[in-house]
Design a protein around this motif. Structure first.
Motif, mmCIF file in Angstrom:
data_model
loop_
_atom_site.group_PDB
_atom_site.id
_atom_site.type_symbol
_atom_site.label_atom_id
_atom_site.label_comp_id
_atom_site.label_asym_id
_atom_site.label_seq_id
_atom_site.Cartn_x
_atom_site.Cartn_y
_atom_site.Cartn_z
ATOM 1 N N LYS A 93 0.822 -1.209 0.000
ATOM 2 C CA LYS A 93 0.000 0.000 0.000
ATOM 3 C C LYS A 93 0.859 1.265 0.000
ATOM 4 O O LYS A 93 0.415 2.313 -0.466
ATOM 5 C CB LYS A 93 -0.923 -0.007 1.214
ATOM 6 C CG LYS A 93 -2.044 -1.035 1.120
ATOM 7 C CD LYS A 93 -2.883 -1.077 2.384
ATOM 8 C CE LYS A 93 -4.010 -2.087 2.246
ATOM 9 N NZ LYS A 93 -4.796 -2.235 3.490
ATOM 10 N N VAL A 99 3.449 0.439 -3.857
ATOM 11 C CA VAL A 99 2.713 0.273 -5.124
ATOM 12 C C VAL A 99 1.211 0.241 -4.833
ATOM 13 O O VAL A 99 0.569 -0.794 -4.949
ATOM 14 C CB VAL A 99 3.157 -1.008 -5.870
ATOM 15 C CG1 VAL A 99 4.455 -0.801 -6.591
ATOM 16 C CG2 VAL A 99 3.263 -2.199 -4.919
ATOM 17 N N PRO A 100 0.645 1.358 -4.420
ATOM 18 C CA PRO A 100 -0.766 1.366 -4.002
ATOM 19 C C PRO A 100 -1.728 0.913 -5.087
ATOM 20 O O PRO A 100 -2.792 0.373 -4.779
ATOM 21 C CB PRO A 100 -1.006 2.833 -3.613
ATOM 22 C CG PRO A 100 0.087 3.610 -4.281
ATOM 23 C CD PRO A 100 1.258 2.696 -4.338
ATOM 24 N N GLN A 101 -1.383 1.117 -6.376
ATOM 25 C CA GLN A 101 -2.287 0.722 -7.451
ATOM 26 C C GLN A 101 -2.456 -0.802 -7.515
ATOM 27 O O GLN A 101 -3.508 -1.307 -7.914
ATOM 28 C CB GLN A 101 -1.779 1.231 -8.800
ATOM 29 C CG GLN A 101 -1.648 2.741 -8.910
ATOM 30 C CD GLN A 101 -0.318 3.240 -8.393
ATOM 31 O OE1 GLN A 101 0.465 2.480 -7.823
ATOM 32 N NE2 GLN A 101 -0.062 4.529 -8.591
ATOM 33 N N ALA A 102 -1.421 -1.537 -7.128
ATOM 34 C CA ALA A 102 -1.456 -2.997 -7.218
ATOM 35 C C ALA A 102 -1.572 -3.669 -5.858
ATOM 36 O O ALA A 102 -1.516 -4.901 -5.769
ATOM 37 C CB ALA A 102 -0.203 -3.504 -7.926
#
Length: 292
Positions: A263, A266-269
């Motif tokens: 989080k 790489v918050p998008q993944a």
């Protein structure tokens, strides 16, 4: 990422992983030892959170020491709830197909949610952190860490050690392990396997309820809060190995690290990283990390 930020994320990962272990250990006991797919296990976590919200004023007024007395009352009620549920419902599922287990435990989810709605409503509630745990620990000149989160981690570690001791160093643990491997042989030796299973189920329910109670002040209390916990707990059980307490602990800590740092970095993944971890581990160890 500076050192203080890294330390905070490590503490968050540990706290989340240990709390997840507390819930998942109850599930792996019920699933691994009794062979029952219990979809209602997340509801026990929700029940614990609502107990922390609803029981605190009543128990505190009656006995004082609101926080600890509420914990004790919740644990007693959860053991009774687990014993009664095993006697009334789950004892009929051991020889049934998994589809029947899934249908009945899903029905229990609906029952618990409806009862929750009737008794406490559908609003989101907060639970106050007790005053003596409401401080923070300084990490540098500007960053601090809540003491209550450290308290959660400490309690979960103590319970993990207690479970290890019970299941590896006591007669009860020996009987539980034996009942897992050969139920008929245990019965032939004069052990009441029915009572043993009820004890195991009551312990599993109490662990999930207690996890919900101590998590309530940091996560709030809201409808359907057990659903997301249930999914991630099954991931813990699968990664660690069905029936393995040690595997549940290691898997929960791994998930805590992957989820927390995912989080941040790489918050998008972040939402899929835990499931990528599960896929990679199952490719390497199809039965889980600690399941032969």
């Amino acid at each position: 990422m500076d050192f203080a930020t890294f330390l905070i994320q490590c503490l968050n990962a540990m706290q989340y992983g240990l709390l997840l272990f507390l819930v998942a250990s109850g599930l792996t006991l019920i699933f691994g030892i009794m062979g029952v797919i219990n979809l209602a296990h997340g509801s026990f976590y929700m029940i614990g959170a609502y107990m922390a919200y609803a029981l605190a004023p009543v128990v505190g007024a009656a006995f004082g020491g609101e926080f600890f007395s509420t914990m004790v009352a919740g644990l007693v009620l959860s053991v009774i709830l687990g014993y009664v549920l095993e006697w009334a419902f789950f004892s009929y599922l051991y020889e049934r197909e998994h589809l029947q287990q899934v249908l009945m435990t899903y029905g229990l989810i609906l029952v618990f949610e409806e009862l929750r709605s009737l008794l406490v409503g559908d609003d989101v509630h907060g639970v106050t952190v007790p005053d003596f745990l409401n401080g923070t620990l300084p990490l540098n000149d500007v960053m601090t860490y809540p003491i209550y989160r450290l308290f959660i981690s400490g309690v979960c570690l103590l319970l993990a050690v207690a479970m290890w001791f019970v299941f590896t160093r006591t007669r009860l643990g020996m009987m539980i392990r034996a009942g897992t491997n050969n139920r008929e042989m245990v019965q032939s030796l004069g052990i009441d396997i029915t009572f043993l299973y009820r004890v195991v189920f009551a312990i599993g329910v109490a662990l999930a309820v207690f996890a919900g109670m101590i998590a309530a002040p940091v996560s709030s209390v809201y409808p359907n809060m057990g659903n997301a916990v249930l999914i991630i707990c099954f991931v813990v059980v699968v990664i660690g190995g069905i029936g393995s307490i040690k595997g549940a602990l290691v898997a929960a800590l791994l998930i805590g690290i992957v989820d927390t740092f995912g989080k941040v970095l790489v918050p998008q993944a972040a939402g899929v990283l835990v499931y990528v971890l599960m896929a990679l581990i199952l490719l390497w160890r199809p039965n889980g990390l600690f399941k032969d």
